[in-house]
Design an enzyme around this catalytic site. Structure first.
Site, PDB file in Angstrom:
ATOM      1  N   GLY A  50       6.663   5.416   8.224  1.00 44.46           N
ATOM      2  CA  GLY A  50       5.654   6.453   8.425  1.00 44.46           C
ATOM      3  C   GLY A  50       5.758   7.045   9.809  1.00 44.46           C
ATOM      4  O   GLY A  50       6.820   7.028  10.446  1.00 44.46           O
ATOM      5  N   LYS A  73       0.843  -1.198   0.000  1.00 43.95           N
ATOM      6  CA  LYS A  73       0.000   0.000   0.000  1.00 43.95           C
ATOM      7  C   LYS A  73       0.874   1.243   0.000  1.00 43.95           C
ATOM      8  O   LYS A  73       1.582   1.502   0.967  1.00 43.95           O
ATOM      9  CB  LYS A  73      -0.909   0.044   1.233  1.00 43.95           C
ATOM     10  CG  LYS A  73      -1.843   1.277   1.231  1.00 43.95           C
ATOM     11  CD  LYS A  73      -2.472   1.522   2.573  1.00 43.95           C
ATOM     12  CE  LYS A  73      -2.219   2.895   3.125  1.00 43.95           C
ATOM     13  NZ  LYS A  73      -2.322   4.024   2.219  1.00 43.95           N
ATOM     14  N   THR A 109       5.292   7.830  13.868  1.00 42.62           N
ATOM     15  CA  THR A 109       5.548   7.015  15.054  1.00 42.62           C
ATOM     16  C   THR A 109       4.256   6.502  15.675  1.00 42.62           C
ATOM     17  O   THR A 109       4.192   5.350  16.123  1.00 42.62           O
ATOM     18  CB  THR A 109       6.354   7.827  16.080  1.00 42.62           C
ATOM     19  OG1 THR A 109       7.648   8.118  15.515  1.00 42.62           O
ATOM     20  CG2 THR A 109       6.541   7.067  17.379  1.00 42.62           C
ATOM     21  N   GLU A 134      10.167   1.923  10.363  1.00 40.01           N
ATOM     22  CA  GLU A 134      11.043   3.080  10.167  1.00 40.01           C
ATOM     23  C   GLU A 134      10.174   4.303  10.376  1.00 40.01           C
ATOM     24  O   GLU A 134       9.318   4.616   9.546  1.00 40.01           O
ATOM     25  CB  GLU A 134      11.667   3.039   8.766  1.00 40.01           C
ATOM     26  CG  GLU A 134      12.941   3.852   8.637  1.00 40.01           C
ATOM     27  CD  GLU A 134      12.683   5.328   8.397  1.00 40.01           C
ATOM     28  OE1 GLU A 134      12.736   6.097   9.390  1.00 40.01           O
ATOM     29  OE2 GLU A 134      12.434   5.701   7.257  1.00 40.01           O
ATOM     30  N   THR A 157       1.350   5.806  14.214  1.00 38.00           N
ATOM     31  CA  THR A 157       0.843   4.696  13.401  1.00 38.00           C
ATOM     32  C   THR A 157       1.717   3.463  13.593  1.00 38.00           C
ATOM     33  O   THR A 157       1.209   2.334  13.682  1.00 38.00           O
ATOM     34  CB  THR A 157       0.810   5.090  11.911  1.00 38.00           C
ATOM     35  OG1 THR A 157       0.012   6.262  11.754  1.00 38.00           O
ATOM     36  CG2 THR A 157       0.232   3.975  11.055  1.00 38.00           C
ATOM     37  N   CYS A 197      12.896  11.975   6.552  1.00 35.59           N
ATOM     38  CA  CYS A 197      13.071  11.563   7.948  1.00 35.59           C
ATOM     39  C   CYS A 197      14.493  11.793   8.431  1.00 35.59           C
ATOM     40  O   CYS A 197      14.746  11.870   9.637  1.00 35.59           O
ATOM     41  CB  CYS A 197      12.673  10.108   8.129  1.00 35.59           C
ATOM     42  SG  CYS A 197      13.604   8.951   7.097  1.00 35.59           S
ATOM     43  N   GLU A 248       8.377  16.144  15.989  1.00 35.69           N
ATOM     44  CA  GLU A 248       8.716  16.138  14.564  1.00 35.69           C
ATOM     45  C   GLU A 248       7.776  17.069  13.795  1.00 35.69           C
ATOM     46  O   GLU A 248       6.565  16.901  13.816  1.00 35.69           O
ATOM     47  CB  GLU A 248       8.614  14.725  14.000  1.00 35.69           C
ATOM     48  CG  GLU A 248       9.085  14.631  12.573  1.00 35.69           C
ATOM     49  CD  GLU A 248       9.068  13.212  12.031  1.00 35.69           C
ATOM     50  OE1 GLU A 248      10.031  12.826  11.354  1.00 35.69           O
ATOM     51  OE2 GLU A 248       8.081  12.492  12.301  1.00 35.69           O
TER      52      GLU A 248
END
Length: 481
Positions: free
Chosen positions: A228, A175, A230, A250, A232, A284, A385
């Site tokens: 994606g 996805k 943190t 990651e 989630t 990131c 972030e």
């Protein structure tokens, strides 16, 4: 301009969502809808998983040389349509087209080529047990795996997961982000063109809450690789833990860039501009917290701001340094953090506001590169972030001060250290809580090396044989003499 109808890729076919529903796909540089994507749900995911299950036996037992040929055909198919992929990535994500041409699409091609070769060179292991026999370790594919990728480096990170999963002999249900689905759709058209084996790779578009969750929760998905946010990632980890399912995460970063007084200042400034604002700060690995030793703080700041004020922001299809951020919602989030910085006592040295270019991009989602000083290293702006073209400047006195401030966040992904003292460089690299440390550079990647973060920046490692190990299950066999 006609609207592009993006479709799912399931069992070798391009298909709409079973429900027939679609989502709008917006060009962030113009604010206009340019495509629609399937608003898929668990029914589409089940169809993809069934196709992957049917295909897994033949693909997993296929000779390595044949798998190599198929994966290389994907790489060559992208290369043959290089300019089309570049334009698609820029249109979908808002990044400058030169960046997509220099980084995103070449890296996607390299990912497929690298892992096609890696599976040919993935070593087996054997251990002699004196006087008794021989152990050897088989590494077999897991079966059907799920790959979920983000919007900031769409094809770059999509292929970073798919390529090793396929190379290790797994079939894949993937996805892409619903915000940037275009290049993954083009990837599926490449697979159609080369007649890639049906069911081996399946791409399902839609929202994370419906498609992503259905992939993660399904019992026949044997592993999940996710890049994606943190929060989630935390939810995915909890679901996978309940099912004893392998997971690689990651996640976010709040990366420090530490500049000592003995650094090569010209190189440090030029590279720090890239590490601050490349891809509009939406990487990131970007260094969003810049720590400068007190004795050179004012000099660094003056020269840094001079160069930033010469950066061009605008239409990503023209000669600019920064394009649009990925969406209106993300633009609002970034601007809210800039406002928070003011409330926390920070001073905006440059930028700090939305930007509206003239012409076709007047309704796009742009933000001027922003530099802030005067904030505590423990304030929210320096702890959370932001993921945009926003950096903070903070002076430090000693190595101990720099280490304490750098390690103060819940993240631990990447760090850049600038010094010409090799002893100091190695000491700092050892002390910083970070999965990746660059010394006197930034964003130099070797695909053979492990990639990943500490703390809330994730768990597991990707890249090289680390990825091949993740996507395989070890089985020890003992043979008695």
């Amino acid at each position: 301009m006609s609207i592009i109808p993006i479709q799912n890729y399931i069992n070798g076919n391009l298909v709409d969502a079973i429900s027939g529903k679609v989502l709008d796909n917006i060009n962030p540089a113009t604010g206009h809808v340019f495509a629609t994507i399937p608003d898929s749900d668990s029914n589409d995911v089940l169809k993809a998983i069934d196709a992957a299950k049917t295909a897994k036996l033949e693909w997993s037992n296929m000779p390595m040389e044949t798998r190599f040929d198929w994966i290389m055909k994907i790489a060559n198919g992208i290369q043959a349509r290089f300019d089309e992929f570049v334009l698609a990535e820029s249109t979908d994500n808002g990044k400058p087209s030169w960046l997509a041409a220099q980084s995103d699409i070449p890296r996607a091609i390299s990912n497929f080529k690298f892992f096609a070769s890696a599976q040919m060179n993935f070593p087996s292991e054997s251990h002699h047990t004196p006087g008794q026999g021989l152990n050897y370790t088989l590494r077999r594919p897991l079966g059907v795996v799920g790959c979920i990728s983000p919007w900031n480096l769409p094809l770059y990170l999509f292929s970073w997961k798919i390529a090793p999963a396929l190379a290790a002999g797994n079939t894949v249900v993937a996805k892409p982000s619903e915000i940037t689905p275009y290049t993954s759709y083009l990837l599926s058209t490449v697979c159609k063109e080369i007649n890639f084996p049906k069911g081996v790779l399946n791409i399902v578009h839609g929202l994370g809450a419906r498609v992503g969750q259905a992939i993660v929760e399904h019992k026949d998905i044997k592993a999940v690789a996710f890049t994606g946010g943190t929060q989630t990632g935390r939810i995915i980890n909890e679901i996978c833990a309940r099912q004893f399912k392998k997971v690689s995460l990651e996640l976010g970063g709040k990366n420090p860039n530490i500049i000592f007084s003995d650094a090569n200042l010209d190189e440090a400034i030029d590279t720090t501009i890239r590490s601050s604002f490349n891809n509009q700060g939406q990487i990131c690995l970007c260094g969003s917290r810049i720590f400068i030793q007190e004795s050179i703080y004012e000099t660094f700041k003056t020269r840094f701001l001079e160069k930033i004020n010469n950066l061009k922001v605008g239409d990503p299809l023209t000669d600019v340094n920064l394009g649009a951020v990925v969406s209106q919602d993300h633009q609002k989030k970034i601007l809210s953090y800039i406002q928070l910085a003011k409330e926390e006592g920070g001073t905006i040295l440059t930028g700090g506001e939305a930007y509206h270019p003239e012409g076709r991009c007047e309704n796009g989602f742009f933000i001027k590169p922003t530099v802030i000083q005067g904030l505590s290293h423990l304030c929210r702006v320096n702890q959370e972030e932001i993921f945009g073209p926003v950096v903070t400047l903070t002076p430090f006195k000693s190595e101990i001060d720099a280490i304490e401030m750098a390690n103060s966040t819940p993240y631990g992904l990447a760090c850049s250290i600038w010094t010409q003292d090799i002893k100091k460089a190695h000491y700092m690299a050892e002390q910083i809580d970070s999965g990746i440390v660059w010394i006197n550079t930034w964003m130099v990647r070797d695909l053979r090396t492990p990639f990943g973060g500490m703390k809330e920046s994730g768990m597991g490692r990707e890249g090289g044989f680390e990825a091949m190990r993740f996507f395989t299950e070890p089985k020890n066999v003992f043979v008695k003499y």
